[in-house]
Design an enzyme around this catalytic site. Structure first.
Site: not given
Length: 166
Positions: A129-131
């Site tokens: 989850p880089c968001h």
């Protein structure tokens, strides 16, 4: 030479290409301007068990039924990138962290730009989850899949996102 397989699916964030080798998910790609980012030659395999499971889990996530993924993933990159990507797994669903805090956790606040670069190269967004990494002031900064997708994902997880230093 290793073989890679893909399956194209629809999602609320646009078409996605899921990519796997025989044992691991190795990519989730958005189509941007009719071309997949990080394009490479793959074999289409819509019945690959891992791709079917990834599709099921992503559908559950988009429907609000899943907060974490249970898929074997293989992240290919530099040691620094892998270190950054490993930290992403520690960010809880619905929470965010700043790029600066990510750099501090990597071990050097001066690496904040390198952290951003590593996030941009994340081959398995959403699942890794880089968001969930945002600016220190809570503003949306950078996202390889486009800012609208980042905002959508954050709102899906938490309609009132804020900077958290869990």
């Amino acid at each position: 030479m290793e073989s890679y397989f893909y399956k194209e699916i629809t999602s609320p964030t646009g078409p996605l290409r899921l990519v796997a080798n025989a044992t691991h998910l190795v990519g989730v790609q958005w189509r941007i301007d009719e071309k997949y980012i990080r394009d490479a030659p793959f074999f289409k395999e819509v019945n690959h068990p891992l791709l079917l499971e990834a599709e099921r889990q992503l559908n559950d996530y988009f429907e609000g039924k899943r907060k974490a993924f249970a898929l074997p993933v293989m992240l290919t990159g530099s040691e620094f990138q892998k270190k950054v990507w490993a930290l992403l797994a520690d960010i809880p669903f619905g929470k965010t962290i700043s790029y600066g805090e990510m750099a501090r956790r990597v071990g050097d606040i001066k690496t904040v730009r390198a952290v951003g670069g590593a996030l941009n190269k994340n081959p398995i967004p959403i699942i890794v989850p880089c968001h969930r990494v945002i600016g220190a002031d809570g503003k949306m900064i950078g996202f390889g899949g486009g800012m609208q997708r980042k905002i959508y994902l954050l709102n899906l997880e938490n309609p009132k996102p804020q900077l958290d230093l869990w």
